[in-house]
Design a protein around this motif. Structure first.
Motif, PDB file in Angstrom:
ATOM      1  N   HIS A  66     -17.566 -52.402  91.549  1.00 46.51           N
ATOM      2  CA  HIS A  66     -16.900 -51.558  92.527  1.00 46.51           C
ATOM      3  C   HIS A  66     -17.117 -52.055  93.945  1.00 46.51           C
ATOM      4  N   SER A  67     -18.233 -52.728  94.194  1.00 45.89           N
ATOM      5  CA  SER A  67     -18.549 -53.237  95.528  1.00 45.89           C
ATOM      6  C   SER A  67     -19.459 -54.442  95.374  1.00 45.89           C
ATOM      7  N   ASN A  71     -22.064 -51.167  91.149  1.00 45.51           N
ATOM      8  CA  ASN A  71     -21.168 -50.054  90.837  1.00 45.51           C
ATOM      9  C   ASN A  71     -21.656 -48.762  91.495  1.00 45.51           C
ATOM     10  N   PHE A  72     -20.724 -47.857  91.732  1.00 45.27           N
ATOM     11  CA  PHE A  72     -21.058 -46.569  92.310  1.00 45.27           C
ATOM     12  C   PHE A  72     -21.727 -45.688  91.254  1.00 45.27           C
ATOM     13  N   PRO A  73     -22.557 -44.729  91.671  1.00 45.48           N
ATOM     14  CA  PRO A  73     -23.079 -43.750  90.708  1.00 45.48           C
ATOM     15  C   PRO A  73     -21.957 -42.924  90.099  1.00 45.48           C
ATOM     16  N   LYS A  74     -22.244 -42.296  88.986  1.00 39.36           N
ATOM     17  CA  LYS A  74     -21.203 -41.561  88.283  1.00 39.36           C
ATOM     18  C   LYS A  74     -20.649 -40.416  89.113  1.00 39.36           C
ATOM     19  N   GLY A  75     -21.514 -39.752  89.892  1.00 45.37           N
ATOM     20  CA  GLY A  75     -21.044 -38.625  90.681  1.00 45.37           C
ATOM     21  C   GLY A  75     -20.127 -39.014  91.816  1.00 45.37           C
ATOM     22  N   TYR A  76     -20.235 -40.267  92.324  1.00 44.82           N
ATOM     23  CA  TYR A  76     -19.433 -40.718  93.452  1.00 44.82           C
ATOM     24  C   TYR A  76     -18.229 -41.545  93.026  1.00 44.82           C
ATOM     25  N   LYS A  77     -18.100 -41.811  91.736  1.00 50.50           N
ATOM     26  CA  LYS A  77     -17.000 -42.629  91.265  1.00 50.50           C
ATOM     27  C   LYS A  77     -15.714 -41.812  91.240  1.00 50.50           C
ATOM     28  N   VAL A  78     -14.633 -42.400  91.761  1.00 49.05           N
ATOM     29  CA  VAL A  78     -13.340 -41.724  91.768  1.00 49.05           C
ATOM     30  C   VAL A  78     -12.722 -41.894  90.397  1.00 49.05           C
TER      31      VAL A  78
END
Length: 332
Positions: A66-67, A71-78
């Motif tokens: 994602h970056s 990867n982003f955490p699950k709560g911040y993933k769109v």
């Protein structure tokens, strides 16, 4: 009588060639770019761009992060938009509510058992099940590489230098001053990349490090075995051919490398045994693509001869143990 101004020509010493072949691995990274262009524009095969969705081998490629930092955490993933729920209508039958979906799942012609009649007609016998294939030559999914993560994060001292005759790598630090224990395994790990600019940087950077490494390379060999084995186990012809050229350059980079690789033949050579006979049968025709060195059978035979020539006394015995069909180029 020779005139006084006559001077004898100086004898130019001949370069020592390899005992097996005159191996030239320069331009391997650039040739991969040209092959992609020929395949997509001239042959008009469906290899367009470098995106994962437009490539025919997209299902084998690793997914991008994602970056650059992961990867982003699950709560911040769109997340993706969920499908709209099906509308249901309720019917009342004898005091009970029955839900009926709005989608009309009507039966088509030939479905169901209504209106069937008896018949003496014998139908076709079901086809026999074919024996399943082992899939030994089938391509595997390519695991994500450490090279991409380090390059996206800006930890590698490299950049692409665009020139008229072809691209090169601009090193921000002299290659001889680098810590080979840290950087060389990372570049070897990136050889299984198939997307740009990662593939060009990894392949070209690997050859540059091997040419400038000298005696530093021998101490790094135990750390290079896992990246070599992982790249060969992908069963991808393009990755295997590139790795074979890298192994050849690795053996020729220092005199001690060939003997140091002998204990690791059991990790490297099983894939060689699989694809050793995968050669292009052209009959009496001419193979005009020899200069590209993409024939896997010839490359494997060439690499095995180099390993035997530079591997010392025990090299042939260990190669013969893993590849029984191999014939020695030294003893014969």
């Amino acid at each position: 009588i020779k005139p006084k101004f006559f001077k004898k020509k100086k004898k130019i010493p001949k370069k020592k060639m390899s005992n097996v072949h005159n191996i030239n691995n320069t331009g391997t990274a650039s040739s991969l770019l040209l092959e992609d262009y020929v395949r997509s524009h001239i042959e008009k095969k469906p290899l367009k761009g470098t995106g994962r969705l437009t490539r025919p081998d997209a299902k084998y490629l690793p997914k991008n992060n994602h970056s650059p930092f992961g990867n982003f955490p699950k709560g911040y993933k769109v997340g993706k938009k969920s499908a709209s729920p099906t509308k249901t209508n309720s019917l009342k039958l004898s005091g009970q509510k029955v839900k009926v979906s709005a989608q009309k799942n009507w039966l088509k012609k030939g479905q169901g058992s209504g209106g069937a009649c008896a018949s003496t007609f014998k139908g076709k016998k079901p086809p026999k099940k074919r024996t399943p294939r082992s899939g030994a030559f089938k391509r595997r999914s390519i695991p994500p590489t450490q090279f991409r993560r380090f390059y996206d994060r800006g930890d590698l001292p490299i950049a692409i230098e665009h020139k008229g005759t072809g691209n090169e790598i601009a090193w921000k630090v002299d290659e001889k001053r680098l810590d080979y224990h840290h950087y060389l395994p990372i570049f070897f790990d990136g050889i299984r990349e198939k997307q740009e600019p990662y593939r060009f940087l990894a392949v070209e950077g690997t050859f540059n490090l091997l040419q400038a490494g000298g005696s530093k390379i021998v101490n790094c060999i135990p750390q290079l075995i896992i990246p070599i084995k992982t790249a060969l186990n992908t069963r991808d012809p393009e990755i295997i051919c590139t790795m074979l050229k890298v192994i050849e350059q690795l053996v020729l980079s220092n005199e001690m490398v060939g003997e140091a690789l002998v204990p690791y033949y059991r990790q490297i050579l099983p894939v060689f045994n699989l694809f050793k006979d995968k050669n292009s049968n052209t009959g009496d025709a001419i193979e005009y693509s020899q200069r590209k060195r993409l024939n896997m059978g010839d490359l494997i035979e060439e690499t095995l001869q180099l390993l035997e020539t530079h591997g010392g006394e025990d090299a042939f015995i260990n190669i013969k143990y893993m590849i029984p069909t191999y014939e020695s180029c030294v003893l014969n």
